[in-house]
Design an enzyme around this catalytic site. Structure first.
Site, mmCIF file in Angstrom:
data_model
loop_
_atom_site.group_PDB
_atom_site.id
_atom_site.type_symbol
_atom_site.label_atom_id
_atom_site.label_comp_id
_atom_site.label_asym_id
_atom_site.label_seq_id
_atom_site.Cartn_x
_atom_site.Cartn_y
_atom_site.Cartn_z
ATOM 1 N N GLU A 185 4.498 -0.541 2.038
ATOM 2 C CA GLU A 185 4.596 -0.643 0.583
ATOM 3 C C GLU A 185 4.512 -2.080 0.063
ATOM 4 O OE1 GLU A 185 8.271 1.028 -0.766
ATOM 5 O OE2 GLU A 185 7.937 2.981 0.145
ATOM 6 N N GLU A 230 0.826 -1.213 0.000
ATOM 7 C CA GLU A 230 0.000 0.000 0.000
ATOM 8 C C GLU A 230 0.855 1.256 0.000
ATOM 9 O OE1 GLU A 230 0.821 1.669 2.900
ATOM 10 O OE2 GLU A 230 1.898 -0.165 3.403
#
Length: 349
Positions: free
Chosen positions: A316, A171
């Protein structure tokens, strides 16, 4: 395909037994590979085979902005979401560099960045330009919460139909550790102090403020417990990127492929996925223990024991990448080691 319309099949217990037999027959002491054998058995149950197709892999990174960032809960300005989305595609973020190193394709999906990015490489699935400030109003509508999950589910389905056999989730979204903390607190019926961490390395003073914001959002939402509909948590105090990750986790499980979790943010999404479809956890691979405050709490609630602890908290999808060399090593062991029969000796338990 509607994410609610397909069943999630159980693991193949026979394939798991066959995998353990295969491991026991290798020219090594019985069970000497420790948790690598646990991982191999798990994957065999997912793939219905002792042959593990682990080379074709993709990391789905969902990006969006969060209205709660305006409450000063992050040390990072909101514009960084858009900046890092483009930087990721250029190969310069943590997850992007690790994905290159460990031969994993990466895809960035915009589900709510508060900017229009001029890049054909970003998958455009914007639901809205960031969530609302969950401290003062619901983060999104119920329909948007459903849409976020559907987008993630569809991206997982498309990746699998394109031939990918292993998915990871990640994300991008400034303020999303605040949303994840609020989601976990609501789903586990606890408070901000039990789950809120420093996220983007905020100060102790800002941490106290962040806890107050989470508690304030929970008080504003006044969610019942037990929850008749877990999706309301996403609507009230969630994030678009976390909803999309939830959908991707559900999609991988529905199409019987393993999904690598990252850290705290993906734990929050997995927790929501588990509340929506309890058997989804059969397809989840917990990769590393995030350094975030609420990680141990949510992992305990999920019954998950990650394989690695590097005290990472980048997000991430970066932590998920760190288990890929383990998977490569495991595959090489299974393909290249001799058996005890070939070597003409036997280990007796």
């Amino acid at each position: 395909m509607d994410w609610t319309s397909l069943p999630i099949e159980p693991l193949d217990k026979l394939a798991q037994t066959k995998m353990q037999t295969k491991l026991d027959q290798l020219a090594k002491p019985i069970h000497s590979l420790g948790r690598l054998e646990e991982l191999a058995d798990h994957l065999a149950g997912i793939y219905h085979s002792t042959e593990l197709p682990l080379k074709s892999r993709k990391c789905l990174v969902f990006a969006a902005d969060n209205g709660v960032a305006q409450e000063g809960v992050s040390a990072t300005p909101q514009k960084v979401t858009a900046i890092q989305a483009l930087n990721m595609l250029a190969g310069h973020t943590v997850v992007a560099t690790l994905a290159q190193t460990y031969h994993c394709d990466i895809q960035v999906i915009d589900v709510g960045i508060k900017a229009d990015l001029d890049s054909a490489a970003i998958v455009q699935k914007k639901i809205r330009c960031g969530t609302a400030d969950m401290l003062v109003q619901p983060a999104m509508t119920y329909a948007q919460a459903q849409q976020a999950i559907q987008v993630g589910f569809d991206q997982a389905q498309q990746a699998i139909e394109a031939g990918y056999q292993l998915l990871a989730v990640g994300e991008l979204g400034i303020g999303n550790t605040t949303a994840a903390s609020a989601m976990v607190a609501a789903l586990l019926h606890t408070n901000g102090s039990a789950v809120v961490g420093k996220g983007s390395n905020i100060s102790s003073q800002r941490l106290k403020h962040k806890i107050k914001v989470v508690d304030g959002a929970l008080a504003r939402a006044a969610l019942p417990f037990p929850l008749p509909d877990p999706l309301v948590v996403l609507q009230q105090v969630g994030a678009l990127e976390l909803g999309a990750m939830t959908g991707a986790i559900l999609g991988a499980a529905t199409y019987q492929k393993p999904v690598l979790l990252d850290g705290f943010l993906s734990y929050a999404s997995a927790l929501l996925a588990q509340k929506l479809r309890p058997t989804v956890l059969d397809y989840v691979i917990p990769t590393h223990i995030s350094h975030e405050q609420g990680s141990k709490l949510v992992l305990q609630a999920l019954g998950l024991k990650p394989y690695i602890d590097l005290e990472m908290c980048v997000g991430e999808g970066s932590g998920a990448m760190m288990i890929l060399p383990w998977l490569d090593g495991l595959q090489t062991i299974l393909q290249q080691m001799n058996t005890q029969t070939e070597m003409d000796f036997t280990y007796f338990p």
